[in-house]
Structures are given as structure tokens and as C-alpha cells.
Design an enzyme around this catalytic site. Structure first.
Site, PDB file in Angstrom:
ATOM      1  N   GLY A 263      82.747  74.223  27.108  1.00  0.00           N
ATOM      2  CA  GLY A 263      84.154  73.940  26.822  1.00  0.00           C
ATOM      3  C   GLY A 263      84.766  75.223  26.293  1.00  0.00           C
ATOM      4  O   GLY A 263      84.433  76.308  26.760  1.00  0.00           O
TER       5      GLY A 263
ATOM      6  N   SER B 209      77.346  77.212  29.115  1.00  0.00           N
ATOM      7  CA  SER B 209      78.686  77.792  29.017  1.00  0.00           C
ATOM      8  C   SER B 209      78.960  78.208  27.569  1.00  0.00           C
ATOM      9  O   SER B 209      78.319  79.118  27.068  1.00  0.00           O
ATOM     10  CB  SER B 209      79.721  76.816  29.571  1.00  0.00           C
ATOM     11  OG  SER B 209      80.940  77.466  29.790  1.00  0.00           O
ATOM     12  N   ALA B 210      79.896  77.563  26.877  1.00  0.00           N
ATOM     13  CA  ALA B 210      80.170  77.914  25.484  1.00  0.00           C
ATOM     14  C   ALA B 210      78.911  77.787  24.629  1.00  0.00           C
ATOM     15  O   ALA B 210      78.699  78.556  23.698  1.00  0.00           O
ATOM     16  CB  ALA B 210      81.278  77.030  24.922  1.00  0.00           C
TER      17      ALA B 210
ATOM     18  N   HIS C 198      78.938  82.095  33.783  1.00  0.00           N
ATOM     19  CA  HIS C 198      79.744  81.919  35.003  1.00  0.00           C
ATOM     20  C   HIS C 198      80.116  83.272  35.613  1.00  0.00           C
ATOM     21  O   HIS C 198      81.181  83.427  36.212  1.00  0.00           O
ATOM     22  CB  HIS C 198      81.032  81.123  34.733  1.00  0.00           C
ATOM     23  CG  HIS C 198      80.846  79.892  33.913  1.00  0.00           C
ATOM     24  ND1 HIS C 198      80.207  78.781  34.396  1.00  0.00           N
ATOM     25  CD2 HIS C 198      81.213  79.591  32.641  1.00  0.00           C
ATOM     26  CE1 HIS C 198      80.203  77.846  33.456  1.00  0.00           C
ATOM     27  NE2 HIS C 198      80.793  78.318  32.378  1.00  0.00           N
TER      28      HIS C 198
ATOM     29  N   GLU D 157      76.236  81.293  38.096  1.00  0.00           N
ATOM     30  CA  GLU D 157      76.139  79.840  38.210  1.00  0.00           C
ATOM     31  C   GLU D 157      74.763  79.437  38.732  1.00  0.00           C
ATOM     32  O   GLU D 157      74.194  80.107  39.593  1.00  0.00           O
ATOM     33  CB  GLU D 157      77.200  79.302  39.167  1.00  0.00           C
ATOM     34  CG  GLU D 157      78.616  79.412  38.658  1.00  0.00           C
ATOM     35  CD  GLU D 157      78.883  78.608  37.396  1.00  0.00           C
ATOM     36  OE1 GLU D 157      78.348  77.491  37.237  1.00  0.00           O
ATOM     37  OE2 GLU D 157      79.636  79.111  36.555  1.00  0.00           O
TER      38      GLU D 157
END
Length: 196
Positions: free
Chosen positions: A62, A94-95, A131, A166
Site C-alpha cells: 500500500g 511492496s511497502a 515493482h 514483479e
């Protein structure tokens, strides 16, 4: 997390446009498919104690700025690092991968809130750019990720950055780091970049 069923403490703080409960429901569905479960840290009366007693820790993606702010507000950075160093598995995407780094400074996210300091958990000795893309989409006139990472390295010449593509991840175990996935990782150091 292994064969034995585990209930992990899940940190949904990176969610901004939907509730923590909604995030937990989505993550629980996926974890239940492989025989594990999660419980949102926001449901505990004492978040630090929840981390200290966690079987495993999971940090979702997020907005990294929001995630770091809430982790600082709840004073979770050091307890997470201590719990992981004492054997609890850590999973972050991700985060959640950004906060495993020394700082949040190589996130791709917009700074929507003051994080009250850039320092993160510091479980890996380098910065991750999740990413990672080698080029901008067609028609995009802004800087590439490579250019932004080069700017970071110009200011922070002793750091290095892993451009994590990814479908790939790092597995850190017993002091060793392994890249898992079908794509390579791009490692950036001041004045050069290497393919891994």
C-alpha cells in the site's frame, strides 16, 4: 512459514482507501488457502506486545509513507526487528518490503503523510525498489526508475539499491540472501548498475 499452521500478526497500516478490516479479510483468504492465518495488529490492545509474542509477522503493501508513520506512532520498528532476529518469520510485499530496509527512501509511493522519520526496520543492509521497471511505459515523459535511483545514489553514495522486479522476492535466512523468481534483480551502486 513452513508446514506447521501459523497465525501471523498482520500489519495493514499501508491501506489508505479501504479499511484495515477489509485488508485483513483479503489477506486471510489467501493465507487460509495454504493453511495459515493472520490477525490484524489493529485488533490488539497492545500492538508492541502482539509483536513480541508473534509466531510470524506479515506486512502488506500500500502506501509506504502511511505505513511508516503508523509503525512509528505505534513504536513497532525495534520490536519487529528484535522478534525477527529471535526467530519469527517476516513476510512483506511492496511497502512491506520497503520497511524491511534501512529507510523508506526508495519507495515508489507518493508522500501523503509525514512519516515522522525515514528510518525503518533495517533487516536487510540495502534499499529495495519494489515493482522495479527498466523503462517507462510508452508515452510517459517523466524520469525512469533508473534515473530516480541514480538521484538517490548521488546523494547517498555508500548505499546500494536492489531493483526487485514483479514476481520475485528475497529469501533471507541464516545470514544468506537468495533471489527467488524467474526474473533477475537489478543492483544499483554509485556510478554503475549490475544485473543479478
Amino acid at each position: 512459514m513452513g508446514e506447521k499452521p501459523v497465525t501471523a500478526v498482520f500489519i495493514p497500516y499501508a491501506a489508505v482507501t479501504f479499511s484495515f478490516d477489509t485488508y485483513c479479510e483479503k489477506v486471510e483468504e489467501r493465507f487460509a488457502e495454504v493453511g495459515h492465518h493472520i490477525k490484524g495488529i489493529h485488533t490488539f490492545k497492545n500492538p508492541v506486545k502482539a509483536i513480541e509474542e508473534a509466531e510470524a509477522i506479515v506486512v502488506g503493501g500500500g502506501n509506504t509513507w502511511q505505513l511508516v508513520r503508523m509503525m512509528h506512532d505505534q513504536k513497532l520498528m525495534n520490536p519487529i526487528r528484535e522478534r525477527v532476529y529471535n526467530g519469527a518469520p517476516y513476510i512483506g510485499w511492496s511497502a512491506g518490503s520497503n520497511v524491511a530496509c534501512p529507510t523508506l527512501r526508495t519507495t515508489n509511493d507518493m508522500p501523503i503523510i509525514d512519516p515522522m522519520g525515514f528510518e525503518c526496520i533495517n533487516m536487510v543492509p540495502f534499499q529495495i525498489n519494489p515493482h522495479y521497471l527498466d523503462a517507462n511505459p510508452e508515452g510517459h515523459g517523466g524520469e525512469t526508475r533508473e534515473q530516480r535511483i541514480s538521484e538517490f545514489l548521488a546523494i547517498n553514495p555508500k548505499c546500494y539499491v536492489a531493483g526487485l522486479r514483479e514476481g520475485t522476492m528475497f529469501k533471507v535466512e541464516n545470514g544468506k540472501i537468495e533471489l527467488i523468481g524467474e526474473r533477475s534483480c537489478r543492483i544499483f551502486k554509485k556510478a554503475r548498475s549490475l544485473m543479478s
